[in-house]
Design an enzyme around this catalytic site. Structure first.
Site, PDB file in Angstrom:
ATOM      1  N   HIS A  13       0.828  -1.211   0.000  1.00 18.67           N
ATOM      2  CA  HIS A  13       0.000   0.000   0.000  1.00 18.67           C
ATOM      3  C   HIS A  13       0.863   1.262   0.000  1.00 18.67           C
ATOM      4  CE1 HIS A  13      -3.292   2.498   2.190  1.00 18.67           C
ATOM      5  NE2 HIS A  13      -3.647   2.341   0.934  1.00 18.67           N
ATOM      6  N   GLU A  40       0.748  -0.280  -4.745  1.00 15.18           N
ATOM      7  CA  GLU A  40      -0.406   0.600  -4.961  1.00 15.18           C
ATOM      8  C   GLU A  40       0.036   2.025  -4.721  1.00 15.18           C
ATOM      9  OE1 GLU A  40      -3.942   2.939  -3.416  1.00 15.18           O
ATOM     10  OE2 GLU A  40      -2.005   2.473  -2.472  1.00 15.18           O
ATOM     11  N   ASP A  42      -1.373   6.478  -5.309  1.00 13.98           N
ATOM     12  CA  ASP A  42      -2.455   7.416  -5.626  1.00 13.98           C
ATOM     13  C   ASP A  42      -1.934   8.449  -6.607  1.00 13.98           C
ATOM     14  OD1 ASP A  42      -4.463   6.604  -3.430  1.00 13.98           O
ATOM     15  OD2 ASP A  42      -2.630   6.975  -2.293  1.00 13.98           O
ATOM     16  N   HIS A  55      -1.964  11.262  -1.938  1.00 12.94           N
ATOM     17  CA  HIS A  55      -3.257  10.722  -1.534  1.00 12.94           C
ATOM     18  C   HIS A  55      -4.273  11.820  -1.266  1.00 12.94           C
ATOM     19  CE1 HIS A  55      -6.281   9.351   1.390  1.00 12.94           C
ATOM     20  NE2 HIS A  55      -6.235   8.207   0.723  1.00 12.94           N
ATOM     21  N   GLU A 115      -4.249   4.086  -8.155  1.00 11.41           N
ATOM     22  CA  GLU A 115      -5.560   4.603  -7.784  1.00 11.41           C
ATOM     23  C   GLU A 115      -5.693   6.025  -8.318  1.00 11.41           C
ATOM     24  OE1 GLU A 115      -8.424   6.016  -4.128  1.00 11.41           O
ATOM     25  OE2 GLU A 115      -6.779   4.630  -3.648  1.00 11.41           O
TER      26      GLU A 115
END
Length: 246
Positions: A13, A40, A42, A55, A115
């Protein structure tokens, strides 16, 4: 019928969970030291349309800047310190562009879940730009990145710009029509808050030809339960706890 799934089961993450400043190349490097091969992150747009990693909508929590990140050109954002908040050892770590992260992953044969995290009001455009750049950066690569978002508008923009780059709908609750929405958007996966999964939802997701991924899985009991349900991927902060080779 689900198609072959090219991604590893374990996903780090925001690079290395909470062990390094999130969404920085330092975090990716640390996650890789723990053996992770998929990450992952953002991505949002700067004022001048450059996809970069962050994020929050605002700069305060993870940089030395203030204000809405999307209201600055990237030249200004590049001067922000995105590491000191996490500790002196990380001081001066910059906000990376999506391009720099892509090149790191491609050079090391790592996989990426991007994301799409738009500044409010930029959902469609962020989806378009991030997907278009992903398609360009991974052109010719055997495995493209997985694009995900909580915002259906962003996934619609991604589909419009790069329909061949796989998409996933993120869910923190099971709102009415969400699975049908994912199907209409051509998603290959649902990425749900891990507590949402049960045997029926996994079966329904697989029955529609989609994969079942979970965020953010940070304890062994939850991980064991999700694996027993037959889920396909676990996003974790605890890169120090879970071996991605397991």
């Amino acid at each position: 019928m689900t198609t072959p799934w090219p991604y590893p089961r374990w996903i780090a993450h925001r690079g290395a969970g909470k062990l390094a400043p999130e969404n920085t190349l330092a975090a990716f490097r640390l996650g890789a030291q723990y053996g992770y091969r998929m990450f992952e992150c953002d991505a949002k747009l700067s004022r001048d349309g450059i996809p970069f990693l962050l994020h929050d909508s605002t700069l305060e929590r993870t940089t030395d800047g203030t204000g809405t990140a999307g209201e600055f050109d990237f030249a200004e954002l590049a001067r922000r310190d995105a590491g000191s908040w996490h500790g002196r050892a990380w001081a001066g770590e910059p906000l990376p562009t999506l391009e720099s992260v892509a090149r790191y992953c491609l050079a090391n044969h790592f996989f990426l879940n991007i994301e799409i995290k738009p500044t409010p009001g930029q959902e469609l455009e962020t989806g378009r730009v991030v997907a278009a750049q992903a398609a360009q950066l991974w052109a010719g690569a055997k495995v493209p990145p997985l694009l995900s978002s909580f915002r259906p508008e962003s996934l619609a923009g991604a589909r419009e710009a790069a329909p061949h780059v796989p998409r996933a709908l993120l869910l923190d609750s099971l709102w009415e029509g969400c699975i049908e929405q994912a199907r209409q958007l051509g998603c290959v996966a649902l990425v749900c808050k891990y507590t949402l999964w049960d045997a029926a939802l996994v079966a329904r997701t697989h029955g529609l030809g989609m994969r079942a991924l979970s965020y953010t899985v940070n304890d062994a009991a939850a991980a064991d339960a999700l694996l027993a349900l037959g889920t396909d991927g676990l996003i974790t902060d605890r890169v120090d706890l879970f071996s991605p080779a397991a």
